[in-house]
Scaffold this active site. Structure first.
Site, mmCIF file in Angstrom:
data_model
loop_
_atom_site.group_PDB
_atom_site.id
_atom_site.type_symbol
_atom_site.label_atom_id
_atom_site.label_comp_id
_atom_site.label_asym_id
_atom_site.label_seq_id
_atom_site.Cartn_x
_atom_site.Cartn_y
_atom_site.Cartn_z
ATOM 1 N N SER A 134 0.865 -1.178 0.000
ATOM 2 C CA SER A 134 0.000 0.000 0.000
ATOM 3 C C SER A 134 0.895 1.218 0.000
ATOM 4 O O SER A 134 2.073 1.135 0.395
ATOM 5 C CB SER A 134 -0.880 0.000 1.255
ATOM 6 O OG SER A 134 -1.491 1.255 1.466
ATOM 7 N N TYR A 147 -1.882 -0.860 11.341
ATOM 8 C CA TYR A 147 -2.008 -1.167 9.917
ATOM 9 C C TYR A 147 -0.746 -0.755 9.160
ATOM 10 O O TYR A 147 -0.185 -1.531 8.378
ATOM 11 C CB TYR A 147 -3.229 -0.463 9.322
ATOM 12 C CG TYR A 147 -3.250 -0.526 7.814
ATOM 13 C CD1 TYR A 147 -3.539 -1.722 7.165
ATOM 14 C CD2 TYR A 147 -2.946 0.591 7.038
ATOM 15 C CE1 TYR A 147 -3.528 -1.798 5.777
ATOM 16 C CE2 TYR A 147 -2.940 0.521 5.658
ATOM 17 C CZ TYR A 147 -3.230 -0.679 5.027
ATOM 18 O OH TYR A 147 -3.208 -0.753 3.658
#
Length: 274
Positions: A134, A147
Site C-alpha cells: 500500500s 495497519y
C-alpha cells in the site's frame, strides 16, 4: 503435469483479489482464487477459476492449499499475496490480540505462503511473488499505527526477499495501491469508531474517519480493476520493476514522502487529519 502457467490469488472473494483472478484468467493462466468466504467466489468459478477455502492465519489450511495446487499441476508460477485488512484505532486502545491478528493476516500469512511456494518455484527455476502492500507502507496516519506497521513490514520483507530469491529466477514485486473502492475503507472506519468510542481519542477518530470517508469516493479512489491490471502487468512483463504505485494520487503521495523531510511531512499529515 501441465505446461500452462499457474497462479494463486489470496483474498479472492472481492475487490482487488477478485478482479486480479479474472485478469490472470483472461491472460491465460490456470487460476486458483482462495479466501475464507467461498460462497462469495461463485462468480469466479463460472469463469473457469478454481476456488476453495483458505485462511492465511491457519497453517494447515495454507499447507493443504499449496499441496492441492502442486498435485493438480506440479507447478506454481505466480503467487499474489493479496489477503489483508486495515484495523484502525489508537495504539493505546487497540487490544494487543487484535494487533497480533493484523500482523498474522497482513504479514505472517503472506510470509508463510511465500515459504510454501518457494521450493516449487526454485525447482522449476522461475516464479513471481507479487505482494500487495500500500502507499501506507511508505507514509503514516494517526490512529493507523498497527495497519501501517504491517505494510512497512511487507515493504522491507519484500525488498530483502527480492535479492534473496533472484539467483533462483524468482522475481518479487510490490504493488502499492492508493485509495481503492473496496470494503477495506469501510472496515477500517468501523474498527476506528468502535475502538475509539468513549475514550481519549474519540474526537481525533471522528476527524480521521472523515478523511477516510472522503477518500472512499470516485473523486479520490480508483477501482479494484485498476489495481488488478497493474498486477497482471507485473505478472506478465519479462523484467518487472521492484514496485508499482497504482491509483489516483499514489505516485504523488509517495514522491512527496520521499522528497520531504519528516518534519515537513508531519505538518501535512497533522493538517490533513487533525
Amino acid at each position: 503435469m501441465t505446461s500452462t502457467r499457474v497462479a494463486l490469488v489470496t483474498g479472492g472473494s472481492s475487490g482487488i483479489g477478485e478482479q486480479t483472478a479474472l485478469g490472470l484468467r483472461k491472460a491465460g493462466f490456470e487460476v486458483y482464487a482462495v479466501a475464507r468466504r467461498v460462497d462469495r467466489m461463485l462468480g469466479l468459478e463460472k469463469e473457469g477459476i478454481t476456488t476453495f477455502a483458505m485462511d492465511v492465519t491457519d497453517d494447515a489450511s495454507m499447507v493443504a492449499g499449496i499441496e492441492r495446487i502442486l498435485a493438480d499441476h506440479g507447478r506454481i508460477d505466480v503467487l499474489v499475496n493479496n489477503a489483508g485488512y486495515g484495523s484502525y484505532g489508537a495504539v493505546e486502545d487497540v487490544p494487543i490480540d487484535e494487533a497480533r491478528r493484523q500482523f498474522e493476516v497482513n504479514v505472517f500469512g503472506l510470509a508463510r505462503l511465500t515459504q510454501l511456494v518457494t521450493p516449487a518455484m526454485r525447482a522449476q527455476g522461475s516464479g513471481r511473488i507479487i505482494n500487495i502492500s500500500s502507499i501506507g507502507g511508505k507514509f503514516y496516519e494517526p490512529l493507523g499505527a498497527w495497519y501501517h506497521a504491517t505494510k512497512f513490514a511487507v515493504e522491507g520483507f519484500s525488498d530483502s526477499l527480492r535479492i534473496e530469491l533472484s539467483p533462483f529466477g524468482i522475481d518479487v514485486v510490490i504493488i502499492e495501491p492508493g485509495p481503492i473502492l473496496t470494503e477495506w475503507n469501510e472496515i477500517s472506519r468501523q474498527s476506528l469508531t468502535e475502538t475509539s468510542k468513549g475514550g481519549a481519542y474519540e474526537q481525533q477518530a471522528r476527524k480521521v474517519r472523515a478523511v477516510l470517508e472522503r477518500a472512499d469516493g470516485k473523486a479520490m479512489a480508483s477501482s479494484p480493476r485498476t489495481v488488478a491490471k497493474k498486477i497482471v502487468k507485473a505478472a506478465l512483463t519479462r523484467n518487472p520493476r521492484a514496485r508499482y504505485p497504482v491509483g489516483k494520487g499514489a505516485g504523488t503521495i509517495l514522491r512527496a514522502r520521499k522528497l520531504l523531510p519528516d518534519g515537513a511531512f508531519d505538518v501535512i499529515v497533522k493538517r490533513t487529519y487533525l
